[in-house]
Scaffold this active site. Structure first.
Site: not given
Length: 733
Positions: A7, A81, A83, A85, A290, A292, A335
């Site tokens: 990204e 990423d 997740d 998103e 990460y 988030r 996670h």
């Protein structure tokens, strides 16, 4: 050649050095496709809530560059990423880059998805060795949230434009957050302070050690306070008891997205968005995992590394492996919590924000695997000879064994050593002081406090907290000062309107349940279309009903149906105005064209909004004494509606609904005079703003008539009255 797409350019540089020859790493720079702005029709509701995406205009060159790279590649690894998103971005890339199998509507064999939670060489190589398919459930969960937020925001915002003011907005998660802030604000407004007294006594022990004791009773009246002080001054003091209790302070779990935003706010003074910017950079440079996440889980290898660092830095007796249960029921244990990728790196980051945040992350992660701190808490209670005097006491604590506080000394606080005394020891009184105070209303939410409350109520998700607060600030619904969130008049009006008309849709339970349903889509437990249709069908019906009420459309009777807008050519609809009816453009507020009921073009003023309580229209008008705001229409008996002047320094064309509500708040009853028991009011008259009480009127020179308090008004009324000129007395002949 293998093409890896991530990204951000910063992440691309870090990953490229780990993969070496045979790999090309490029960045999409975030999302490459999105819904068209301000267009509800971008979603095919009837067809199954199908979104019609378009390439983000500023990403066209990036897409062209990526397509050229794809053409040369034997394999494409989507490394966005880990997740929802990121999963959605990976899927959008397959669509934008022509990597979809036309028959199966799935990514072709050339495409693989890889995911990692830290940017280290081992993590990257492991991810490349274990590619997978795009997780369609995660992608659908993100799409459901995006579509739902667009539909709710579009419908509610359009209604608010008609009922409150053009340009305002509402949102599925932002509106409940605003409601929470306003609920606290109403508690503050309704709060009635009570006076109380704190009584302290400075004493000395036999060894001349000083000690300050506080009365355990906080009297609510002056008479009781004076009685305690008098007896305390004349009585004989001694130690009644000394209690020592050994306690433990447990270490805290490593950071999640929510807790790092809260801690960075209170410890570093960072806003949530500032925290996430710094964390993003640390992650992309490979320094932290990460950022988030709502999981407090630590991988076994990471835990062992932390324990080794603790043993080396502080000693074996300080290390203790600890696992923490995640608060979120939907937290994914695959996670990890936010932690350093290498705990042996004590400092990291290229600027002050990054370094300070890394220090905080390091301290929290390391201390989470350390032993509890042991403290000795001491309470000394003293009494006066007279048994009618309540006891006085003092407390203190000291650290016996620092434990995890060695790694996080900022959490330690100061030791408060207590003098060495025993029961029945005499004390010498030096001074007694009674300080009058008032009970305080509940405090407004800080940024950290609101995030904690949103998490507690299940509203929003970790990745949305920073954007929620930023949106409330950008829209002018709150102001942020010293990290405290204060609702504005506009925020008050919008929240009051939504609470009155859409209470169920912005309630805690509904919003939290909706978040759970979106999580269920991610887990494959719910269907995308069924979930959205179950929500949106009754919601759309409710919005349509309220919209019809807002339009105030009357029966057009014999009025010609062919009237068109004089400005844009659209159809006209009949509306209620202050002097009867007129026809307004159906595209209002985008177009403000109007005609009279007879078809002739009119310039009659349009209401600027509606009162949130009475729902009466509010107009900006001009009269013989200047511009003013007016609430409602003239009554059948020709009784004048409520009006209030617009300040001279204010341009009438810029008056908003929030401004009008402020002006219409006059006259304000500030309270009752304690001696006469008559009202004190604040208002604006011929000679400007003033306060009035029982025939006594005082002009306000520096005080704001809209915010002046009862206490300030009483002070002004105590001042000698000033006359405009000398009084002249003429003797009658």
């Amino acid at each position: 050649m293998k093409l890896v797409i991530v990204e951000s350019p910063a992440k691309a540089k870090t990953i490229e050095k780990y993969l070496g020859a045979g790999y090309t790493v490029k960045a999409s720079v975030g999302h490459v496709r999105d819904l068209p702005k301000s267009n509800k029709n971008a979603i095919d509701i009837e067809g199954g809530f199908i979104p019609h995406y378009q390439i983000v205009p500023e990403k066209r060159e990036i897409i062209a560059d990526l397509k050229a790279a794809v053409a040369k590649a034997d394999e494409v690894l989507l490394a966005t990423d880990p997740d929802r998103e990121g999963e959605a971005i990976a899927w959008h890339l397959t669509q934008a880059l022509g990597l979809e199998n036309k028959k199966t509507k799935t990514p072709n064999q050339k495409v693989k998805r890889i995911a990692f939670h830290e940017i280290t060489k081992d993590a990257i190589l492991d991810a490349v060795a274990h590619p997978r398919d795009i997780d369609n459930h995660l992608r659908e969960a993100q799409e459901a949230r995006r579509v739902l937020d667009r539909l709710v925001g579009y419908d509610l915002s359009g209604l608010i434009w008609k009922k409150v003011r053009y340009g305002l907005s509402a949102g599925r998660v932002q509106s409940p957050a605003l409601r929470i802030i306003m609920e606290r604000e109403r508690d503050i407004r309704a709060f009635i302070p009570e006076e109380y007294w704190v009584i302290t006594a400075d004493v000395e022990t036999e060894k001349k050690e000083k000690l300050t004791l506080t009365c355990e009773e906080e009297p609510r009246d002056q008479k009781r306070t004076d009685a305690i002080v008098e007896k305390a001054q004349n009585g004989t003091w001694h130690v009644a008891s000394v209690k020592e209790t050994e306690t433990q302070r447990q270490p805290r779990a490593p950071f999640t997205t929510s807790t790092i935003q809260q801690s960075a706010s209170t410890r570093l003074g960072f806003s949530p968005s500032r925290t996430m910017r710094a964390a993003q950079k640390l992650y992309e440079k490979g320094f932290i995992t990460y950022m988030r996440t709502d999981s407090t889980h630590l991988a076994a290898q990471a835990q062992q590394q932390l324990l080794a660092v603790i043993t080396k830095e502080f000693g074996k007796e300080y290390a203790r492996a600890t696992s923490y249960a995640s608060k979120s029921k939907n937290a994914q244990e695959a996670h990890e919590a936010i932690r350093p990728t290498n705990a042996e790196v004590r400092t990291a980051g290229s600027d002050d924000d990054e370094r300070r945040l890394y220090d905080l992350i390091w301290a929290r992660a390391v201390s989470s695997q350390m032993t509890p701190a042991k403290l000795m808490q001491t309470k000394i209670t003293a009494t006066v000879g007279d048994t009618e005097v309540p006891p006085f006491s003092a407390t203190g604590s000291r650290v016996l064994f620092p434990g995890w506080l060695l790694a996080d000394p900022a959490s330690r606080g100061e030791d408060v050593e207590m003098p060495d005394v025993a029961e029945k020891d005499p004390l010498t009184l030096r001074k007694v002081l009674a300080l009058a105070k008032q009970t305080q209303p509940p405090s407004r939410y800080s940024e950290a406090g609101l995030i904690k409350e949103l998490e507690k109520r299940g509203i929003g998700r970790p990745s949305t907290y920073a954007s929620i607060i930023k949106t409330l600030d950008d829209r002018g619904y709150v102001t942020r000062e010293n990290r405290t969130l204060t609702p504005t008049d506009t925020g008050d009006v919008v929240s009051s309107f939504l609470e009155k008309h859409f209470a169920s849709y912005i309630s805690d339970s509904f919003t939290s349940e909706m978040e759970d349903e979106l999580d269920d889509i991610a887990l494959g437990k719910r269907e995308y279309e069924k979930t959205l249709r179950t929500f949106y069908t009754p919601f759309a019906q409710e919005v349509a009903k309220k919209t019809k009420e807002a339009e105030k459309i009357t029966n057009m009777g014999d009025a010609p149906k062919e009237f068109v807008c004089p400005k844009c050519g659209s159809t006209m609809v009949m509306k209620l105005a202050r002097n009867g009816t007129f026809m307004s453009c159906s595209r209002f507020p985008e177009c403000d064209g109007a005609r009279g009921a007879d078809g002739k073009e009119v310039t009659d003023p349009e209401e600027i909004g509606f009162h949130p309580e009475t729902q009466d229209p509010i107009f900006v008008l001009d009269g013989p004494y200047g511009p003013y705001v007016q609430l409602g229409l003239k009554t059948p008996k020709n009784k004048k509606p409520r009006r209030s002047s617009i300040p001279k320094e204010k341009d009438p064309a810029t008056v908003t609904l929030a401004d009008a509500l402020t002006y219409l708040s006059l006259p304000r009853t500030l309270g009752i005079h304690p001696e006469t028991k008559k009202d004190i009011v604040a208002n604006i008259g011929r000679f400007g703003p003033y306060i009035g009480h029982d025939g006594d009127f005082r002009s306000l020179k520096t005080d704001d008539v809209y915010t002046i308090t009862l206490e300030r008004a009483l002070d002004i009324l105590k001042e000698p009255k000033k006359f405009r000129g000398k009084r002249r007395f003429t003797k009658k002949k």
